[in-house]
Scaffold this motif. Sequence first.
Motif, PDB file in Angstrom:
ATOM      1  N   LEU A  64       0.907  -1.174   0.097  1.00  0.00           N
ATOM      2  CA  LEU A  64       0.000  -0.074   0.082  1.00  0.00           C
ATOM      3  C   LEU A  64       0.806   1.098  -0.098  1.00  0.00           C
ATOM      4  N   ASN A  65       1.814   1.268   0.890  1.00  0.00           N
ATOM      5  CA  ASN A  65       2.738   2.567   1.135  1.00  0.00           C
ATOM      6  C   ASN A  65       3.662   2.639  -0.287  1.00  0.00           C
ATOM      7  N   SER A  66       3.800   1.561  -1.137  1.00  0.00           N
ATOM      8  CA  SER A  66       4.417   1.781  -2.286  1.00  0.00           C
ATOM      9  C   SER A  66       3.658   1.835  -3.497  1.00  0.00           C
ATOM     10  N   ASN A  67       2.462   2.301  -3.211  1.00  0.00           N
ATOM     11  CA  ASN A  67       1.508   2.666  -4.246  1.00  0.00           C
ATOM     12  C   ASN A  67       1.078   1.226  -5.101  1.00  0.00           C
ATOM     13  N   LYS A  68       1.179   0.109  -4.732  1.00  0.00           N
ATOM     14  CA  LYS A  68       0.708  -0.808  -5.559  1.00  0.00           C
ATOM     15  C   LYS A  68      -0.715  -1.268  -5.159  1.00  0.00           C
ATOM     16  N   LYS A  69      -1.725  -1.751  -6.136  1.00  0.00           N
ATOM     17  CA  LYS A  69      -3.052  -1.941  -5.801  1.00  0.00           C
ATOM     18  C   LYS A  69      -2.719  -3.223  -5.006  1.00  0.00           C
ATOM     19  N   VAL A  70      -3.523  -3.375  -3.914  1.00  0.00           N
ATOM     20  CA  VAL A  70      -3.749  -4.565  -3.004  1.00  0.00           C
ATOM     21  C   VAL A  70      -5.122  -5.000  -3.100  1.00  0.00           C
ATOM     22  N   TYR A  86     -10.120  -4.820  -4.000  1.00  0.00           N
ATOM     23  CA  TYR A  86      -9.197  -3.854  -3.681  1.00  0.00           C
ATOM     24  C   TYR A  86      -9.276  -3.213  -2.403  1.00  0.00           C
ATOM     25  N   ILE A  87      -8.213  -3.202  -1.381  1.00  0.00           N
ATOM     26  CA  ILE A  87      -8.354  -2.317  -0.154  1.00  0.00           C
ATOM     27  C   ILE A  87      -7.305  -1.029  -0.261  1.00  0.00           C
ATOM     28  N   ASN A  88      -7.544  -0.254   0.504  1.00  0.00           N
ATOM     29  CA  ASN A  88      -6.829   1.008   0.451  1.00  0.00           C
ATOM     30  C   ASN A  88      -6.122   1.043   1.849  1.00  0.00           C
ATOM     31  N   SER A  89      -6.427   0.247   2.697  1.00  0.00           N
ATOM     32  CA  SER A  89      -5.768   0.044   4.062  1.00  0.00           C
ATOM     33  C   SER A  89      -6.339  -1.269   4.874  1.00  0.00           C
ATOM     34  N   LEU A  90      -5.622  -1.443   5.863  1.00  0.00           N
ATOM     35  CA  LEU A  90      -5.894  -2.378   6.628  1.00  0.00           C
ATOM     36  C   LEU A  90      -7.140  -2.357   7.433  1.00  0.00           C
ATOM     37  N   ASP A  91      -7.954  -1.182   7.356  1.00  0.00           N
ATOM     38  CA  ASP A  91      -9.124  -0.888   8.019  1.00  0.00           C
ATOM     39  C   ASP A  91     -10.049  -1.103   7.174  1.00  0.00           C
ATOM     40  N   ASP A  92      -9.900  -1.586   6.161  1.00  0.00           N
ATOM     41  CA  ASP A  92     -10.766  -2.129   4.962  1.00  0.00           C
ATOM     42  C   ASP A  92     -10.865  -3.580   5.006  1.00  0.00           C
ATOM     43  N   ILE A  93     -10.587  -4.122   6.207  1.00  0.00           N
ATOM     44  CA  ILE A  93     -10.591  -5.689   6.443  1.00  0.00           C
ATOM     45  C   ILE A  93     -11.464  -5.648   7.519  1.00  0.00           C
ATOM     46  N   LEU A  94     -12.453  -6.806   7.591  1.00  0.00           N
ATOM     47  CA  LEU A  94     -13.239  -6.983   8.841  1.00  0.00           C
ATOM     48  C   LEU A  94     -13.163  -8.340   8.912  1.00  0.00           C
ATOM     49  N   VAL A  95     -13.600  -9.018  10.037  1.00  0.00           N
ATOM     50  CA  VAL A  95     -13.776 -10.537  10.285  1.00  0.00           C
ATOM     51  C   VAL A  95     -15.229 -10.868   9.873  1.00  0.00           C
ATOM     52  N   ALA A  96     -15.257 -11.712   8.926  1.00  0.00           N
ATOM     53  CA  ALA A  96     -16.603 -12.145   8.273  1.00  0.00           C
ATOM     54  C   ALA A  96     -16.672 -13.633   9.045  1.00  0.00           C
ATOM     55  N   SER A  97     -17.689 -14.238   8.409  1.00  0.00           N
ATOM     56  CA  SER A  97     -18.001 -15.552   8.743  1.00  0.00           C
ATOM     57  C   SER A  97     -16.857 -16.550   8.928  1.00  0.00           C
ATOM     58  N   PHE A  98     -17.032 -17.217   9.824  1.00  0.00           N
ATOM     59  CA  PHE A  98     -16.074 -18.368  10.336  1.00  0.00           C
ATOM     60  C   PHE A  98     -14.600 -17.687  10.626  1.00  0.00           C
ATOM     61  N   GLY A  99     -14.900 -16.357  11.052  1.00  0.00           N
ATOM     62  CA  GLY A  99     -13.647 -15.765  11.659  1.00  0.00           C
ATOM     63  C   GLY A  99     -12.537 -15.431  10.635  1.00  0.00           C
ATOM     64  N   PRO A 103     -12.183  -8.123   2.777  1.00  0.00           N
ATOM     65  CA  PRO A 103     -12.293  -6.870   2.386  1.00  0.00           C
ATOM     66  C   PRO A 103     -13.825  -6.654   2.988  1.00  0.00           C
ATOM     67  N   ASN A 104     -14.120  -5.195   3.365  1.00  0.00           N
ATOM     68  CA  ASN A 104     -15.342  -5.024   3.785  1.00  0.00           C
ATOM     69  C   ASN A 104     -16.221  -4.671   2.286  1.00  0.00           C
ATOM     70  N   SER A 105     -17.681  -4.475   2.552  1.00  0.00           N
ATOM     71  CA  SER A 105     -18.445  -4.405   1.662  1.00  0.00           C
ATOM     72  C   SER A 105     -18.258  -3.172   0.671  1.00  0.00           C
ATOM     73  N   ASN A 106     -17.606  -2.287   0.882  1.00  0.00           N
ATOM     74  CA  ASN A 106     -17.312  -0.864   0.127  1.00  0.00           C
ATOM     75  C   ASN A 106     -16.435  -1.135  -0.771  1.00  0.00           C
ATOM     76  N   CYS A 107     -15.556  -2.066  -0.645  1.00  0.00           N
ATOM     77  CA  CYS A 107     -14.131  -2.399  -1.382  1.00  0.00           C
ATOM     78  C   CYS A 107     -14.750  -2.858  -2.942  1.00  0.00           C
ATOM     79  N   LYS A 108     -13.890  -2.372  -3.750  1.00  0.00           N
ATOM     80  CA  LYS A 108     -14.279  -2.526  -5.450  1.00  0.00           C
ATOM     81  C   LYS A 108     -13.682  -4.170  -5.842  1.00  0.00           C
ATOM     82  N   LYS A 109     -14.594  -4.803  -6.730  1.00  0.00           N
ATOM     83  CA  LYS A 109     -14.126  -5.868  -7.147  1.00  0.00           C
ATOM     84  C   LYS A 109     -12.931  -5.585  -8.111  1.00  0.00           C
TER      85      LYS A 109
END
Length: 187
Positions: A64-70, A86-99, A103-109
């Motif tokens: 992310l800091n190297s401006n790569k798409k993640v 795609y995520i823009n930060s670690l904050d875009d990650i949530l704990v989904a089903s089964f732990g 990426p959260n639902s706002n992230c682009k495919k």
Amino acid sequence: MSVKSELRKQFKSERKAISNKEEADIIICKNLLSSTFYKNAKTVLFYAALDDEINLDCCILDALNSNKKVALPVCLDNDGNMEFYYINSLDDILVASFGVREPNSNCKKVTDFSGSVCIVPGIAFDRHGYRLGYGKGYYDRFLKNYTLNSVGVCYNKLIKEKLPVGEYDIAVDYIVSENGIFSANGR
């Protein structure tokens, strides 16, 4: 119980017993970040680790800091289908089903995988690049459909000479462990 199921159980136990996991994870991350395939990638398809998997969060931050798409995977069903988002930060990650961390639902495919490298988790790998995963075939299905560099990350003690290979198993191109990077044989 199948041979793969028996090995999965045995290797998971071996992985949980790794005493220097945090140190090994850091070395594996440094090896991955130093690789040509990582440096040349425009997009890096990571995974968000479960507790006993190799934690790549420092690599995600570097990318992310190297401006790569993640991007990270989202498993769509129990039939082995997944998509990357795609995520823009670690904050875009949530704990989904089964732990599982996704990426959260706002992230682009992700729809364009050109210039991508895919980091593939596994319980164990063999020297030919075949992996023993969790048995659902998510990464095998994905890798079959796209032409890109694929990289298995694995603790050195879980790189075996040969694993059982099924009809639909897809080998990775490279393996990164705490002992370095190597090209999978026969690739």
